[in-house]
Motif scaffolding. Structure first.
Motif, PDB file in Angstrom:
ATOM      1  N   ILE A   1       1.024  -1.206  -0.044  1.00  0.00           N
ATOM      2  CA  ILE A   1       0.066   0.007  -0.006  1.00  0.00           C
ATOM      3  C   ILE A   1       0.862   1.282  -0.024  1.00  0.00           C
ATOM      4  N   VAL A   2       0.472   2.133  -0.854  1.00  0.00           N
ATOM      5  CA  VAL A   2       1.307   3.365  -1.058  1.00  0.00           C
ATOM      6  C   VAL A   2       0.444   4.391  -1.024  1.00  0.00           C
ATOM      7  N   GLY A   3       0.723   6.024  -0.922  1.00  0.00           N
ATOM      8  CA  GLY A   3       0.026   6.819  -1.119  1.00  0.00           C
ATOM      9  C   GLY A   3       0.261   7.369  -2.553  1.00  0.00           C
ATOM     10  N   THR A   4      -0.157   8.590  -2.717  1.00  0.00           N
ATOM     11  CA  THR A   4       0.086   9.361  -4.205  1.00  0.00           C
ATOM     12  C   THR A   4       0.028  10.960  -3.861  1.00  0.00           C
ATOM     13  N   ASP A   5       0.823  11.464  -5.105  1.00  0.00           N
ATOM     14  CA  ASP A   5       0.591  13.060  -4.959  1.00  0.00           C
ATOM     15  C   ASP A   5      -0.163  13.420  -6.008  1.00  0.00           C
ATOM     16  N   ARG A   6      -0.568  12.735  -6.947  1.00  0.00           N
ATOM     17  CA  ARG A   6      -1.459  12.921  -8.217  1.00  0.00           C
ATOM     18  C   ARG A   6      -1.873  11.579  -8.922  1.00  0.00           C
ATOM     19  N   THR A   7      -3.021  11.495  -8.747  1.00  0.00           N
ATOM     20  CA  THR A   7      -3.452  10.466  -9.669  1.00  0.00           C
ATOM     21  C   THR A   7      -4.211  10.913 -10.661  1.00  0.00           C
ATOM     22  N   THR A   8      -4.120  10.331 -12.046  1.00  0.00           N
ATOM     23  CA  THR A   8      -4.826  11.023 -12.933  1.00  0.00           C
ATOM     24  C   THR A   8      -6.298  10.443 -13.312  1.00  0.00           C
ATOM     25  N   ALA A   9      -6.965  11.087 -13.984  1.00  0.00           N
ATOM     26  CA  ALA A   9      -8.339  10.575 -14.121  1.00  0.00           C
ATOM     27  C   ALA A   9      -8.398   9.098 -14.642  1.00  0.00           C
TER      28      ALA A   9
ATOM     29  N   TRP B   1      -8.512  15.536 -12.233  1.00  0.00           N
ATOM     30  CA  TRP B   1      -9.443  15.093 -13.138  1.00  0.00           C
ATOM     31  C   TRP B   1      -9.001  15.737 -14.519  1.00  0.00           C
ATOM     32  N   ARG B   2      -8.086  16.573 -14.506  1.00  0.00           N
ATOM     33  CA  ARG B   2      -7.827  17.461 -15.717  1.00  0.00           C
ATOM     34  C   ARG B   2      -6.604  16.605 -16.510  1.00  0.00           C
ATOM     35  N   VAL B   3      -6.055  15.797 -16.091  1.00  0.00           N
ATOM     36  CA  VAL B   3      -4.940  15.129 -16.671  1.00  0.00           C
ATOM     37  C   VAL B   3      -5.196  13.716 -16.919  1.00  0.00           C
ATOM     38  N   GLN B   4      -4.793  12.918 -17.927  1.00  0.00           N
ATOM     39  CA  GLN B   4      -5.094  11.540 -18.160  1.00  0.00           C
ATOM     40  C   GLN B   4      -3.572  10.541 -18.125  1.00  0.00           C
ATOM     41  N   ASP B   5      -2.802  11.126 -18.824  1.00  0.00           N
ATOM     42  CA  ASP B   5      -1.573  10.520 -19.211  1.00  0.00           C
ATOM     43  C   ASP B   5      -0.406  11.006 -18.201  1.00  0.00           C
ATOM     44  N   GLY B   6      -0.227  10.180 -17.126  1.00  0.00           N
ATOM     45  CA  GLY B   6       0.558  10.607 -16.098  1.00  0.00           C
ATOM     46  C   GLY B   6       2.072  10.859 -16.226  1.00  0.00           C
ATOM     47  N   LEU B   7       2.529   9.985 -17.370  1.00  0.00           N
ATOM     48  CA  LEU B   7       3.939  10.236 -17.797  1.00  0.00           C
ATOM     49  C   LEU B   7       4.115  11.296 -18.508  1.00  0.00           C
ATOM     50  N   ALA B   8       3.131  11.569 -19.348  1.00  0.00           N
ATOM     51  CA  ALA B   8       3.250  12.875 -20.287  1.00  0.00           C
ATOM     52  C   ALA B   8       3.054  14.192 -19.662  1.00  0.00           C
ATOM     53  N   GLU B   9       1.975  13.941 -18.768  1.00  0.00           N
ATOM     54  CA  GLU B   9       1.310  15.359 -18.094  1.00  0.00           C
ATOM     55  C   GLU B   9       1.641  15.736 -16.663  1.00  0.00           C
TER      56      GLU B   9
ATOM     57  N   LEU C   1     -12.791   5.119 -11.697  1.00  0.00           N
ATOM     58  CA  LEU C   1     -12.870   6.333 -10.885  1.00  0.00           C
ATOM     59  C   LEU C   1     -14.135   7.015 -11.251  1.00  0.00           C
ATOM     60  N   ALA C   2     -14.432   7.139 -12.546  1.00  0.00           N
ATOM     61  CA  ALA C   2     -16.078   7.864 -12.692  1.00  0.00           C
ATOM     62  C   ALA C   2     -17.068   7.179 -12.106  1.00  0.00           C
ATOM     63  N   ALA C   3     -16.959   6.049 -12.024  1.00  0.00           N
ATOM     64  CA  ALA C   3     -18.223   5.129 -11.291  1.00  0.00           C
ATOM     65  C   ALA C   3     -18.035   5.614  -9.678  1.00  0.00           C
ATOM     66  N   LEU C   4     -16.982   5.828  -8.989  1.00  0.00           N
ATOM     67  CA  LEU C   4     -17.048   6.414  -7.568  1.00  0.00           C
ATOM     68  C   LEU C   4     -17.328   7.880  -7.473  1.00  0.00           C
ATOM     69  N   PHE C   5     -16.928   8.530  -8.448  1.00  0.00           N
ATOM     70  CA  PHE C   5     -17.275   9.959  -8.667  1.00  0.00           C
ATOM     71  C   PHE C   5     -17.780  10.693  -9.855  1.00  0.00           C
ATOM     72  N   PRO C   6     -18.916  10.063  -9.979  1.00  0.00           N
ATOM     73  CA  PRO C   6     -19.555  10.668 -11.308  1.00  0.00           C
ATOM     74  C   PRO C   6     -19.675  11.787 -11.371  1.00  0.00           C
ATOM     75  N   GLU C   7     -19.855  12.923 -10.477  1.00  0.00           N
ATOM     76  CA  GLU C   7     -20.016  14.352 -10.650  1.00  0.00           C
ATOM     77  C   GLU C   7     -18.554  15.146 -10.898  1.00  0.00           C
ATOM     78  N   ARG C   8     -17.274  14.428 -10.827  1.00  0.00           N
ATOM     79  CA  ARG C   8     -15.931  14.833 -11.249  1.00  0.00           C
ATOM     80  C   ARG C   8     -15.550  14.457 -12.618  1.00  0.00           C
ATOM     81  N   ALA C   9     -16.372  13.198 -12.946  1.00  0.00           N
ATOM     82  CA  ALA C   9     -15.568  12.795 -14.194  1.00  0.00           C
ATOM     83  C   ALA C   9     -16.027  13.549 -15.305  1.00  0.00           C
ATOM     84  N   VAL C  10     -14.901  13.830 -16.315  1.00  0.00           N
ATOM     85  CA  VAL C  10     -15.287  14.686 -17.415  1.00  0.00           C
ATOM     86  C   VAL C  10     -15.602  13.605 -18.542  1.00  0.00           C
ATOM     87  N   ARG C  11     -16.822  13.907 -19.053  1.00  0.00           N
ATOM     88  CA  ARG C  11     -17.198  12.822 -20.199  1.00  0.00           C
ATOM     89  C   ARG C  11     -16.853  13.302 -21.558  1.00  0.00           C
TER      90      ARG C  11
END
Ligand code: MRU
Length: 362
Positions: free
Chosen positions: A236-244, A279-287, A352-362
């Motif tokens: 188990i680890v934490g995270t500083d930023r997880t993408t959408a 929620w604004r980024v998808q590709d963690g490596l690039a963004e 992630l969208a299933a847990l946070f439907p109000e945040r997910a960008v469609r």
């Protein structure tokens, strides 16, 4: 969490002053310090008196409040947001907290901003503690399931410090560990030392020792070997930023643990409160911007000498340059699940969208 018999959060207000623990002094000294100016709040984040994504966010929020006490003008608010935003680039909680504070305060008359900022910063801190406790409850179910199918303690490996010191309370990766320990489940934690700054050796080990949780400090390179021998039941680890879409940016070395876990069929979980999702980024490596810190953190190691003084020792030739990327990105495909305050999601856009439907960008 308790230090001795006293309950502490990692940031609190007493006698009208915002107080934090100077984490650069742990595990040798427990030193609360007051943050009295905006510049001090920025220094506390930049120089890592406070660190860990959620605590960086909460400290930035209080930093804005401190700034509003001396200059609540529009220009003062802008200056404070800009200064704090530039302190550390990777943890998205910083951006999240500052943008939220700015939107909240900008519409108020300057005379009301200080009080409103203190109230909002306190709410950010309280929410963080509540989210992490909920993460603990969801993560506890995973540990219980492992405990039910094996004899002996559940062996959990963690990297860096995603403990209560990295958050306002509970920690993210450690919340399930604290809950399992309180529930009487036998467990043992492998603590990665986490070079170069040794947050595992200095902070996670201190937390585990303070709570009487069986733990063993290991060098960062030992994890793969222990997994091959069946001595790790879960990571188990934490995270500083997880993408959408579920790519996970965390302390440097996390990716190597995920690779080793994948190769050995060891479940690899990431615990995170929702403000750590970008929620604004998808590709963690690039963004995701990866913080580059001073090479001195690699070339010099801090520790306690036999005479009790804390010192920094050089371990490499003066002439040898050192590179110090502070974070790496673990692709979503290597992550077994994301433990959030709302439950456990697959590391995917759909999960992630299933847990946070109000945040997910469609
Ligand atoms: O450089 P640090 O010590 O701020 O890095 C901390 C981490 O990488 C943590 O794992 C992360 O912030 C999650 S904290 C709950």
């Amino acid at each position: 969490m308790k230090v001795g018999q006293q309950h502490f959060r990692s940031i609190w207000v007493a006698d009208g002053k915002v107080r934090v623990i100077d984490q650069t002094r742990l595990p040798h000294e427990f030193t609360p310090v007051a943050l009295e100016t905006l510049d001090q709040a920025a220094t506390a984040i930049r120089d890592m008196w406070v660190r860990g994504a959620p605590l960086i966010g909460a400290t930035a929020a209080y930093g804005i409040a401190i700034a509003m006490d001396s200059d609540p003008s529009d220009a003062g608010l802008r200056r404070a947001v800009d200064l704090l935003m530039a302190t550390r680039p990777t943890a998205v909680n910083l951006q999240w907290a500052l943008e939220g504070m700015e939107v909240h305060l900008a519409i108020l008359p300057p005379a009301e901003r200080f009080q409103a900022a203190m109230i909002r910063a306190a709410a950010i801190a309280d929410d963080d503690a509540a989210m992490n406790e909920a993460i603990g409850t969801h993560g506890l179910a995973i540990i219980e399931a492992i405990a039910a199918r094996k004899a002996g303690p559940v062996n959990v490996l963690t990297h860096c410090n995603a403990g209560w010191l990295a958050t306002v309370d509970w920690g993210t990766a450690t919340a399930p560990i604290y809950k399992a320990h309180a529930a009487g489940i036998p467990l043992h934690v492998w603590v990665d030392e986490t070079r170069p700054r040794n947050q595992g050796a200095h902070l996670t080990a201190w937390e585990m020792a303070s709570h009487g949780i069986p733990h063993t400090l290991i060098v960062d390179n030992a994890g793969g070997h222990l997994m091959q021998r069946g001595e790790v039941d879960m990571v188990i680890v934490g995270t500083d930023r997880t993408t959408a879409r579920g790519d996970v940016c965390n302390k440097i070395g996390t990716y190597l643990k995920a690779l080793a876990a994948h190769d050995n069929g060891v479940p690899f979980y990431v615990a995170l409160p929702s403000p750590t999702i970008d929620w604004r980024v998808q590709d963690g490596l690039a963004e995701i911007p990866i913080e580059e810190r001073s090479g001195d953190e690699v070339s010099l190691v801090q520790g306690k000498l036999a005479d009790g003084t804390v010192a920094r020792l050089r371990i490499s030739p003066e002439a040898t340059p050192a590179a110090n990327p502070a974070f790496d990105v673990t692709p979503a495909r290597l992550v077994t699940g994301l433990i959030t305050e709302r439950g456990i999601a697959p590391a995917s856009a759909e999960g992630l969208a299933a847990l946070f439907p109000e945040r997910a960008v469609r």
